[in-house]
Write an enzyme that holds these catalytic residues in place. Structure first.
Site, PDB file in Angstrom:
ATOM      1  N   ARG A 266      12.958   4.461  12.879  1.00 59.08           N
ATOM      2  CA  ARG A 266      11.704   5.216  12.861  1.00 59.08           C
ATOM      3  C   ARG A 266      10.834   4.818  14.070  1.00 59.08           C
ATOM      4  NH1 ARG A 266       9.287   5.077   6.927  1.00 59.08           N
ATOM      5  NH2 ARG A 266       8.070   6.814   7.819  1.00 59.08           N
TER       6      ARG A 266
ATOM      7  N   ARG B  74       5.320  12.369  -3.028  1.00 56.61           N
ATOM      8  CA  ARG B  74       5.226  13.003  -1.699  1.00 56.61           C
ATOM      9  C   ARG B  74       6.310  12.419  -0.805  1.00 56.61           C
ATOM     10  NH1 ARG B  74       0.509  11.756   1.144  1.00 56.61           N
ATOM     11  NH2 ARG B  74       1.531  12.937   2.762  1.00 56.61           N
TER      12      ARG B  74
ATOM     13  N   PRO C 138       0.786  -1.228   0.000  1.00 56.70           N
ATOM     14  CA  PRO C 138       0.000   0.000   0.000  1.00 56.70           C
ATOM     15  C   PRO C 138       0.823   1.286   0.000  1.00 56.70           C
ATOM     16  CG  PRO C 138      -0.161  -1.138   2.105  1.00 56.70           C
ATOM     17  CD  PRO C 138       0.499  -2.074   1.150  1.00 56.70           C
ATOM     18  N   ASN C 139       0.325   2.220  -0.807  1.00 54.20           N
ATOM     19  CA  ASN C 139       0.836   3.600  -0.908  1.00 54.20           C
ATOM     20  C   ASN C 139       2.157   3.720  -1.652  1.00 54.20           C
ATOM     21  OD1 ASN C 139      -1.348   4.871   0.512  1.00 54.20           O
ATOM     22  ND2 ASN C 139      -0.545   3.892   2.356  1.00 54.20           N
TER      23      ASN C 139
ATOM     24  N   TYR D 146      11.406   8.992   1.220  1.00 54.91           N
ATOM     25  CA  TYR D 146      11.326   7.958   0.179  1.00 54.91           C
ATOM     26  C   TYR D 146      11.975   8.345  -1.155  1.00 54.91           C
ATOM     27  CZ  TYR D 146       7.944   6.050   3.502  1.00 54.91           C
ATOM     28  OH  TYR D 146       7.357   5.558   4.628  1.00 54.91           O
TER      29      TYR D 146
ATOM     30  N   GLU E 123      12.400  -9.517   2.257  1.00 51.78           N
ATOM     31  CA  GLU E 123      11.663  -8.322   2.700  1.00 51.78           C
ATOM     32  C   GLU E 123      12.537  -7.097   2.465  1.00 51.78           C
ATOM     33  OE1 GLU E 123      10.451  -8.456   6.838  1.00 51.78           O
ATOM     34  OE2 GLU E 123      10.279  -6.273   6.935  1.00 51.78           O
TER      35      GLU E 123
ATOM     36  N   ALA F 102       3.035  -0.679   5.019  1.00 54.94           N
ATOM     37  CA  ALA F 102       2.577  -0.712   6.414  1.00 54.94           C
ATOM     38  C   ALA F 102       2.009  -2.079   6.812  1.00 54.94           C
ATOM     39  CB  ALA F 102       1.551   0.391   6.647  1.00 54.94           C
TER      40      ALA F 102
ATOM     41  N   ASN G 257       8.035  -5.525  -0.616  1.00 56.00           N
ATOM     42  CA  ASN G 257       7.874  -4.384   0.295  1.00 56.00           C
ATOM     43  C   ASN G 257       6.381  -4.299   0.593  1.00 56.00           C
ATOM     44  OD1 ASN G 257       7.705  -2.032   1.708  1.00 56.00           O
ATOM     45  ND2 ASN G 257       9.001  -0.829   0.326  1.00 56.00           N
TER      46      ASN G 257
ATOM     47  N   HIS H 123      12.745  -2.629   2.577  1.00 57.28           N
ATOM     48  CA  HIS H 123      12.180  -1.326   2.914  1.00 57.28           C
ATOM     49  C   HIS H 123      13.089  -0.246   2.378  1.00 57.28           C
ATOM     50  CE1 HIS H 123       9.101  -3.103   5.321  1.00 57.28           C
ATOM     51  NE2 HIS H 123      10.018  -3.890   5.847  1.00 57.28           N
TER      52      HIS H 123
HETATM   53  O1  CA2 Z   1      10.411   2.157   4.043  1.00 57.56           O
HETATM   54  C1  CA2 Z   1       9.589   1.439   3.455  1.00 57.56           C
HETATM   55  O2  CA2 Z   1       9.807   0.935   2.360  1.00 57.56           O
HETATM   56  C2  CA2 Z   1       8.209   1.197   4.090  1.00 57.56           C
HETATM   57  O3  CA2 Z   1       7.805  -0.121   3.782  1.00 57.56           O
HETATM   58  C3  CA2 Z   1       7.265   2.208   3.452  1.00 57.56           C
HETATM   59  C4  CA2 Z   1       5.863   2.177   4.058  1.00 57.56           C
HETATM   60  C5  CA2 Z   1       5.939   2.270   5.581  1.00 57.56           C
HETATM   61  O4  CA2 Z   1       4.650   2.150   6.140  1.00 57.56           O
HETATM   62  C6  CA2 Z   1       6.850   1.218   6.163  1.00 57.56           C
HETATM   63  O5  CA2 Z   1       6.905   1.366   7.562  1.00 57.56           O
HETATM   64  C7  CA2 Z   1       8.247   1.341   5.599  1.00 57.56           C
HETATM   65  C8  CA2 Z   1       5.041   3.373   3.552  1.00 57.56           C
HETATM   66  C9  CA2 Z   1       4.940   3.491   2.072  1.00 57.56           C
HETATM   67  C10 CA2 Z   1       4.308   4.793   1.742  1.00 57.56           C
HETATM   68  O6  CA2 Z   1       5.018   5.366   0.686  1.00 57.56           O
HETATM   69  C11 CA2 Z   1       4.787   6.670   0.372  1.00 57.56           C
HETATM   70  C12 CA2 Z   1       5.575   7.198  -0.611  1.00 57.56           C
HETATM   71  C13 CA2 Z   1       5.406   8.511  -0.977  1.00 57.56           C
HETATM   72  C14 CA2 Z   1       4.418   9.280  -0.378  1.00 57.56           C
HETATM   73  C15 CA2 Z   1       3.625   8.748   0.610  1.00 57.56           C
HETATM   74  C16 CA2 Z   1       3.799   7.421   0.980  1.00 57.56           C
END
Ligand code: CA2
Length: 137
Positions: free
Chosen positions: A104, A17, A9-10, A22, A95, A74, A71, A97
């Protein structure tokens, strides 16, 4: 060598963003460069925001592919069901990230994926995916 990159997700929002966490690159831009760097690897990519769709994809490829780079976003920190799906398939899962989840919030230190994964790579930006790919070669 058949490898699937599976994003949760996301992660479709990458490059749009939160660049401080990221980065600026979209996943499509990164994926194109990865395919060029590893022309002999058959790379596939799937992204979905729905937990069940991620599980369906793991079941679909998990008996024929050589590796899955996951990946789960969340869902990493919440999904017993994705952890169980990994346990139920034959293909090894790494896995990944983008961010260093251990630097974090506390809730990001928990992973339901890691106990069933071949290994975990976190904190190297999009290079985490390239390092995971290298681990299969
Ligand atoms: O660091 C990572 O790859 C995560 O898997 C990213 C997830 C986060 O919930 C994990 O704890 C760590 C979040 C992905 C959301 O990605 C976005 C990218 C750009 C803008 C908003 C969200």
């Amino acid at each position: 060598m058949k490898i699937l990159i599976l994003n949760g997700p996301n992660l479709n929002l990458l490059g749009r963003r939160e660049p401080s966490i990221y980065g600026n690159l979209t996943f499509d831009e990164f994926y194109d460069s990865l395919k060029k760097k590893y022309p002999t690897v058959t790379l596939d990519y799937f992204q979905n925001n729905v937990e069940g769709e991620i599980i369906n994809k793991l079941h679909e490829v998990g008996f024929s592919y050589d590796g899955i780079i996951l990946n789960a976003g969340a869902y990493t920190h919440t999904s017993v069901a994705i952890g169980d799906a990994i346990k139920g398939i034959k293909t090894p899962v790494v896995e990944v990230h983008i961010s260093n989840v251990h630097a974090r919030e506390e809730f990001r230190h928990i992973s339901y994926i890691a106990p069933n994964a071949k290994g975990v790579i976190a904190g190297f930006g999009l290079q985490s995916y390239a390092l995971a790919l290298e681990s299969f070669l």
